[in-house]
Scaffold this active site. Structure first.
Site, short mmCIF file in Angstrom:
data_model
loop_
_atom_site.label_atom_id
_atom_site.label_comp_id
_atom_site.label_asym_id
_atom_site.label_seq_id
_atom_site.Cartn_x
_atom_site.Cartn_y
_atom_site.Cartn_z
N LYS A 110 -7.42 -8.21 -7.70
CA LYS A 110 -8.69 -8.45 -7.02
C LYS A 110 -9.67 -7.28 -7.24
O LYS A 110 -9.26 -6.13 -7.38
CB LYS A 110 -8.33 -8.67 -5.55
CG LYS A 110 -9.32 -8.25 -4.53
CD LYS A 110 -8.81 -8.50 -3.15
CE LYS A 110 -8.82 -7.18 -2.41
NZ LYS A 110 -9.16 -7.24 -1.01
N LYS A 165 0.83 -1.21 0.00
CA LYS A 165 0.00 0.00 0.00
C LYS A 165 0.86 1.26 0.00
O LYS A 165 0.52 2.23 -0.66
CB LYS A 165 -0.97 0.00 1.20
CG LYS A 165 -2.08 -1.02 1.03
CD LYS A 165 -3.34 -0.67 1.81
CE LYS A 165 -4.49 -1.58 1.40
NZ LYS A 165 -5.70 -1.43 2.17
N LYS A 199 -13.25 -2.23 -3.79
CA LYS A 199 -14.26 -1.15 -3.76
C LYS A 199 -13.65 0.24 -3.86
O LYS A 199 -14.33 1.18 -4.22
CB LYS A 199 -15.16 -1.27 -2.53
CG LYS A 199 -14.44 -1.25 -1.20
CD LYS A 199 -15.45 -1.31 -0.08
CE LYS A 199 -15.07 -2.28 1.01
NZ LYS A 199 -13.71 -2.16 1.56
N1 AQP Z 1 -12.55 -9.25 -4.67
C1 AQP Z 1 -12.81 -9.92 -3.57
N2 AQP Z 1 -13.10 -11.22 -3.64
C2 AQP Z 1 -13.38 -11.92 -2.51
N3 AQP Z 1 -13.42 -11.38 -1.27
C3 AQP Z 1 -13.15 -10.08 -1.15
N4 AQP Z 1 -13.10 -9.24 -0.08
C4 AQP Z 1 -12.78 -7.99 -0.51
N5 AQP Z 1 -12.63 -8.00 -1.85
C5 AQP Z 1 -12.84 -9.27 -2.28
C6 AQP Z 1 -13.33 -9.63 1.29
O1 AQP Z 1 -14.22 -8.69 1.88
C7 AQP Z 1 -13.93 -8.57 3.28
C8 AQP Z 1 -13.87 -7.15 3.67
O2 AQP Z 1 -12.80 -6.56 3.05
P1 AQP Z 1 -12.33 -5.09 3.42
O3 AQP Z 1 -13.32 -4.15 2.96
O4 AQP Z 1 -11.95 -4.98 4.85
O5 AQP Z 1 -10.98 -4.89 2.72
P2 AQP Z 1 -10.39 -5.40 1.43
O6 AQP Z 1 -10.15 -6.88 1.46
O7 AQP Z 1 -9.18 -4.54 1.20
O8 AQP Z 1 -11.54 -5.08 0.38
P3 AQP Z 1 -11.48 -4.08 -0.79
O9 AQP Z 1 -12.82 -4.05 -1.42
O10 AQP Z 1 -10.31 -4.40 -1.69
O11 AQP Z 1 -11.24 -2.70 -0.04
P4 AQP Z 1 -10.21 -1.59 -0.35
O12 AQP Z 1 -10.46 -1.21 -1.79
O13 AQP Z 1 -10.54 -0.48 0.60
O14 AQP Z 1 -8.83 -2.14 -0.13
C9 AQP Z 1 -12.63 -9.33 3.53
O15 AQP Z 1 -12.95 -10.55 4.14
C10 AQP Z 1 -12.07 -9.54 2.15
O16 AQP Z 1 -11.28 -10.72 2.07
#
Ligand code: AQP
Length: 331
Positions: free
Chosen positions: A195, A113, A198
């Site tokens: 991946k 990051k 959001k």
């Molecule tokens: N693409 C994905 N496929 C499967 N699982 C996913 N998760 C997130 N993206 C995917 C799962 O969602 C849970 C919550 O995640 P988070 O919001 O705490 O953080 P993250 O994993 O970093 O999700 P994002 O959407 O990618 O957020 P940002 O963009 O802010 O970094 C977790 O259990 C994660 O595994």
């Protein structure tokens, strides 16, 4: 026998995506009968990235409504906003003072990051300690962790060991990773090597669960696939198509093999059209519920307050014991 405690959350950095739904929330829903579940909106974690204050406030309400609309039951689970329980930040400080810098330096997510942003703040660096506080405040037995969070849970377990060695073992419970049905990993629609996220700057990369049907159709139909025409499930060589088939499989309940057979001799476009319809159909009731909730802010805030109240009672018990262990004077 008391149910085991499970805790998880999602960072309020955008609207929940199909990735969050399929990879996490769908799974959380299936745990709500068997476990004592706490699910929170990680708004303090969201602050590691610069946020527009007004937007963050609106997003957190919307995020909470999305949890409810996706089927997390506020009576069966404790649903709350992290910042509504100040004990998270308080325990965070005590744990920060127990965590060696060298351990934080090893965190690969920080390295990734911080290489992608100019805003390398101390919160981004110490984020895994706050995550440890989230878990330890509620004496969580198990924590569902994706691949990217495994190292952070290991750090949390190291912190518990440091605490136990210094203050004894009676207060903080050692959490275990939740080994259950892992949700599929959903990839970006335009770049299936990464991946679906959001907070992705390119909104064509993700489907948000509150996207309009028109947007969903457009995003799925323009998803990147390869130039071949044969329908096969092959994540290595046909990452784009395989990602679409994975989403299709989870939402339809059919295996990817069944789908491959069903679409033999057809074009990729057929898969996209049918998948787009299926996603819209699946999200229709979710979106209806979401819009109803968003029209009734008082009700939403009331549920938030109830959740925070339930969470706080538990968090305060732990923090009080931690204060006593560490030698702080409690009143
Ligand atoms: N693409 C994905 N496929 C499967 N699982 C996913 N998760 C997130 N993206 C995917 C799962 O969602 C849970 C919550 O995640 P988070 O919001 O705490 O953080 P993250 O994993 O970093 O999700 P994002 O959407 O990618 O957020 P940002 O963009 O802010 O970094 C977790 O259990 C994660 O595994």
């Amino acid at each position: 026998m008391a149910k085991k405690v499970i805790l998880s959350g999602s960072t309020a950095t955008g609207d929940l995506t199909l990735g969050n739904y399929i990879g996490a929330i769908n799974n959380w829903k299936s745990l709500q009968e068997e476990y004592d579940c706490l699910y929170f909106v990680a708004d303090l974690h969201a602050l590691t990235v610069a946020q527009d204050p007004k937007q963050l406030q609106e997003r957190c309400k919307s995020f909470f409504a999305q949890y409810l609309a996706l089927g997390l039951d506020p009576d069966k689970n404790t649903l709350f906003l992290q910042s509504h329980v100040p004990e998270h930040a308080e325990l965070n400080w005590i744990l920060t003072c127990l965590t060696p810098m060298g351990y934080l330096n090893r965190m690969t997510q920080f390295k990734d990051k911080s290489s992608q942003t100019k805003n390398i703040n101390a919160g981004l660096f110490t984020y895994p300690v706050l995550m440890s506080a989230d878990i330890l405040l509620y004496q969580a037995d198990v924590v569902p962790v994706g691949e990217d969070q495994k190292q952070h849970l290991e750090l949390c377990r190291d912190i518990v060991n440091f605490y136990h060695n210094r203050y004894g073992e009676k207060t903080l419970k050692m959490p275990e990773p939740h080994i259950g049905k892992q949700g599929a990993r959903i990839m970006s629609l335009q770049d299936p090597s990464k991946k679906m996220s959001k907070s992705d700057e390119n909104e064509k990369n993700f489907v948000s669960i509150i996207d309009t049907p028109k947007k969903i159709q457009k995003k799925i139909k323009s998803a990147v696939t390869d130039s071949d025409t044969v329908i096969e499930f092959d994540p290595e060589n046909k990452a784009g198509l395989s990602n679409l088939l994975t989403i299709y499989s989870v939402l339809s309940g059919k295996s990817t093999e069944e789908l491959v057979n069903e679409y033999q001799g057809k074009m990729y476009g057929h898969v996209k059209v049918d998948l787009a319809d299926l996603v819209c159909e699946t999200l229709k009731p979710v979106q209806e519920k979401y819009h109803d909730l968003m029209k009734n802010e008082d009700y939403l805030l009331e549920l938030m307050a109830k959740g925070a109240q339930k969470a706080r009672v538990r968090a305060q018990n732990t923090l009080k014991a931690v204060y006593q262990d560490t030698g702080l004077v409690t009143l």
